[in-house]
Design a protein around this motif. Structure first.
Motif, PDB file in Angstrom:
ATOM      1  N   ASP A   2      40.735  30.533  13.382  1.00 33.64           N
ATOM      2  CA  ASP A   2      41.560  30.203  14.535  1.00 33.64           C
ATOM      3  C   ASP A   2      41.830  28.702  14.615  1.00 33.64           C
ATOM      4  OD1 ASP A   2      39.227  29.066  15.528  1.00 33.64           O
ATOM      5  OD2 ASP A   2      38.902  30.577  17.048  1.00 33.64           O
ATOM      6  N   ASP A   3      42.753  28.305  15.504  1.00 35.44           N
ATOM      7  CA  ASP A   3      43.148  26.899  15.630  1.00 35.44           C
ATOM      8  C   ASP A   3      41.978  25.993  15.964  1.00 35.44           C
ATOM      9  OD1 ASP A   3      45.744  27.479  15.010  1.00 35.44           O
ATOM     10  OD2 ASP A   3      46.404  27.583  17.097  1.00 35.44           O
ATOM     11  N   GLU A   4      41.075  26.441  16.822  1.00 35.58           N
ATOM     12  CA  GLU A   4      39.927  25.619  17.200  1.00 35.58           C
ATOM     13  C   GLU A   4      39.031  25.350  15.995  1.00 35.58           C
ATOM     14  OE1 GLU A   4      36.021  26.351  19.764  1.00 35.58           O
ATOM     15  OE2 GLU A   4      37.848  26.327  20.983  1.00 35.58           O
ATOM     16  N   ALA A   5      38.815  26.358  15.168  1.00 36.61           N
ATOM     17  CA  ALA A   5      37.992  26.185  13.968  1.00 36.61           C
ATOM     18  C   ALA A   5      38.651  25.203  13.012  1.00 36.61           C
ATOM     19  CB  ALA A   5      37.745  27.521  13.289  1.00 36.61           C
ATOM     20  N   LEU A   6      39.979  25.269  12.890  1.00 28.80           N
ATOM     21  CA  LEU A   6      40.678  24.325  12.021  1.00 28.80           C
ATOM     22  C   LEU A   6      40.490  22.899  12.506  1.00 28.80           C
ATOM     23  CD1 LEU A   6      44.009  26.202  11.284  1.00 28.80           C
ATOM     24  CD2 LEU A   6      42.265  25.559   9.634  1.00 28.80           C
ATOM     25  N   LEU A   7      40.528  22.697  13.802  1.00 25.18           N
ATOM     26  CA  LEU A   7      40.355  21.358  14.359  1.00 25.18           C
ATOM     27  C   LEU A   7      38.946  20.823  14.115  1.00 25.18           C
ATOM     28  CD1 LEU A   7      42.287  21.721  17.734  1.00 25.18           C
ATOM     29  CD2 LEU A   7      42.982  20.422  15.716  1.00 25.18           C
ATOM     30  N   ARG A   8      37.977  21.706  14.062  1.00 24.06           N
ATOM     31  CA  ARG A   8      36.600  21.270  13.829  1.00 24.06           C
ATOM     32  C   ARG A   8      36.327  20.994  12.368  1.00 24.06           C
ATOM     33  NH1 ARG A   8      32.945  25.828  16.065  1.00 24.06           N
ATOM     34  NH2 ARG A   8      34.322  26.819  14.610  1.00 24.06           N
ATOM     35  N   GLY A   9      37.178  21.445  11.485  1.00 25.50           N
ATOM     36  CA  GLY A   9      36.992  21.207  10.057  1.00 25.50           C
ATOM     37  C   GLY A   9      36.127  22.249   9.393  1.00 25.50           C
ATOM     38  N   ARG A  10      36.193  22.252   8.080  1.00 21.99           N
ATOM     39  CA  ARG A  10      35.404  23.165   7.260  1.00 21.99           C
ATOM     40  C   ARG A  10      34.372  22.342   6.515  1.00 21.99           C
ATOM     41  NH1 ARG A  10      35.423  25.704   2.210  1.00 21.99           N
ATOM     42  NH2 ARG A  10      37.212  24.557   1.445  1.00 21.99           N
ATOM     43  N   VAL A  11      33.199  22.884   6.399  1.00 24.12           N
ATOM     44  CA  VAL A  11      32.093  22.196   5.745  1.00 24.12           C
ATOM     45  C   VAL A  11      32.154  22.421   4.237  1.00 24.12           C
ATOM     46  CG1 VAL A  11      29.585  22.027   5.583  1.00 24.12           C
ATOM     47  CG2 VAL A  11      30.662  22.382   7.806  1.00 24.12           C
ATOM     48  N   GLY A  13      31.246  23.300   0.687  1.00 29.47           N
ATOM     49  CA  GLY A  13      30.297  24.296   0.190  1.00 29.47           C
ATOM     50  C   GLY A  13      30.360  25.617   0.921  1.00 29.47           C
ATOM     51  N   ALA A  14      31.046  25.669   2.070  1.00 27.98           N
ATOM     52  CA  ALA A  14      31.173  26.943   2.785  1.00 27.98           C
ATOM     53  C   ALA A  14      32.119  27.856   2.014  1.00 27.98           C
ATOM     54  CB  ALA A  14      31.703  26.701   4.201  1.00 27.98           C
ATOM     55  N   ASP A  15      31.809  29.124   1.962  1.00 23.82           N
ATOM     56  CA  ASP A  15      32.679  30.096   1.305  1.00 23.82           C
ATOM     57  C   ASP A  15      33.995  30.207   2.065  1.00 23.82           C
ATOM     58  OD1 ASP A  15      29.959  32.360   0.492  1.00 23.82           O
ATOM     59  OD2 ASP A  15      30.805  30.708  -0.671  1.00 23.82           O
ATOM     60  N   HIS A  16      35.073  30.424   1.324  1.00 21.40           N
ATOM     61  CA  HIS A  16      36.394  30.545   1.947  1.00 21.40           C
ATOM     62  C   HIS A  16      36.471  31.730   2.903  1.00 21.40           C
ATOM     63  CE1 HIS A  16      38.319  27.318  -0.235  1.00 21.40           C
ATOM     64  NE2 HIS A  16      37.669  27.720  -1.311  1.00 21.40           N
ATOM     65  N   HIS A  27      23.500  19.651  13.545  1.00 22.45           N
ATOM     66  CA  HIS A  27      23.595  19.177  12.164  1.00 22.45           C
ATOM     67  C   HIS A  27      24.366  17.861  12.142  1.00 22.45           C
ATOM     68  CE1 HIS A  27      22.367  23.000   9.995  1.00 22.45           C
ATOM     69  NE2 HIS A  27      22.346  23.316  11.278  1.00 22.45           N
ATOM     70  N   ASP A  28      24.171  17.108  11.076  1.00 22.94           N
ATOM     71  CA  ASP A  28      24.783  15.791  10.919  1.00 22.94           C
ATOM     72  C   ASP A  28      25.814  15.856   9.800  1.00 22.94           C
ATOM     73  OD1 ASP A  28      25.036  12.986  11.308  1.00 22.94           O
ATOM     74  OD2 ASP A  28      23.716  12.642   9.588  1.00 22.94           O
ATOM     75  N   TYR A  29      27.039  15.391  10.061  1.00 26.99           N
ATOM     76  CA  TYR A  29      28.123  15.508   9.087  1.00 26.99           C
ATOM     77  C   TYR A  29      28.802  14.176   8.825  1.00 26.99           C
ATOM     78  CZ  TYR A  29      27.589  20.453  10.067  1.00 26.99           C
ATOM     79  OH  TYR A  29      27.070  21.706  10.210  1.00 26.99           O
ATOM     80  N   ARG A  30      29.414  14.081   7.645  1.00 29.05           N
ATOM     81  CA  ARG A  30      30.267  12.956   7.264  1.00 29.05           C
ATOM     82  C   ARG A  30      31.631  13.531   6.919  1.00 29.05           C
ATOM     83  NH1 ARG A  30      26.228  11.338   8.996  1.00 29.05           N
ATOM     84  NH2 ARG A  30      24.970   9.579   8.366  1.00 29.05           N
ATOM     85  N   GLU A  31      32.696  12.866   7.340  1.00 22.67           N
ATOM     86  CA  GLU A  31      34.040  13.308   7.025  1.00 22.67           C
ATOM     87  C   GLU A  31      34.448  12.768   5.662  1.00 22.67           C
ATOM     88  OE1 GLU A  31      38.620  12.924   8.644  1.00 22.67           O
ATOM     89  OE2 GLU A  31      37.020  11.922   9.720  1.00 22.67           O
ATOM     90  N   LEU A  32      34.928  13.632   4.762  1.00 25.47           N
ATOM     91  CA  LEU A  32      35.398  13.215   3.453  1.00 25.47           C
ATOM     92  C   LEU A  32      36.865  12.820   3.574  1.00 25.47           C
ATOM     93  CD1 LEU A  32      33.728  15.999   1.289  1.00 25.47           C
ATOM     94  CD2 LEU A  32      32.883  13.696   1.776  1.00 25.47           C
ATOM     95  N   GLY A  39      39.364  15.854   4.105  1.00 28.58           N
ATOM     96  CA  GLY A  39      39.332  16.645   5.327  1.00 28.58           C
ATOM     97  C   GLY A  39      38.120  17.534   5.478  1.00 28.58           C
ATOM     98  N   LEU A  40      37.372  17.760   4.404  1.00 29.29           N
ATOM     99  CA  LEU A  40      36.154  18.561   4.523  1.00 29.29           C
ATOM    100  C   LEU A  40      35.045  17.726   5.144  1.00 29.29           C
ATOM    101  CD1 LEU A  40      36.034  20.470   1.113  1.00 29.29           C
ATOM    102  CD2 LEU A  40      36.872  21.289   3.319  1.00 29.29           C
TER     103      LEU A  40
END
Length: 90
Positions: A2-11, A13-16, A27-32, A39-40
Motif C-alpha cells: 500500500d501507499d503507506e508502506a511505500l512511503l516507509r521504504g523497503r528494507v 534483504g526483504a523478499d519481494h 530497529h535502527d536503519y540507514r537510508e541508501l 531508496g532501500l
C-alpha cells in the motif's frame, strides 16, 4: 504494497513478496542513497559505531558486476543516517 508502506521504504534483504518489507519498530536503519540500491533501508540494529563508520558492501544482482557483485555504501559526511553509494565491486 500500500501507499503507506511505500512511503516507509523497503528494507534491503526483504523478499519481494514479503507482506511487511518495511522498517520494524525498535530497529535502527540507514537510508541508501544513489547506486543500484537507492531508496532501500539498511538495518543497522546491533552494529557498533566502528562498523557503521565503515559503511557496507551489499550483495546485489543489479549492480555493475551483476549477480554476486556488491554495491558499496559509506556514511554521508554530516548525516550518518544516510549511506551514499561509493561504487560497485565484484
Amino acid at each position: 504494497m500500500d501507499d503507506e508502506a511505500l512511503l516507509r521504504g523497503r528494507v534491503y534483504g526483504a523478499d519481494h513478496d514479503d507482506p511487511g518489507p518495511g522498517p520494524q519498530p525498535g530497529h535502527d536503519y540507514r537510508e541508501l542513497c544513489g547506486g543500484p540500491l537507492d531508496g532501500l533501508l539498511l538495518e543497522g540494529t546491533g552494529w557498533s559505531e566502528k562498523e557503521l563508520a565503515g559503511g557496507a558492501a551489499l550483495l546485489t544482482e543489479i549492480g555493475r558486476y551483476g549477480p554476486g557483485g556488491r554495491a558499496r555504501y559509506k556514511p554521508r559526511q554530516g548525516d550518518p543516517r544516510r549511506f551514499d553509494w561509493a561504487g560497485d565491486t565484484p
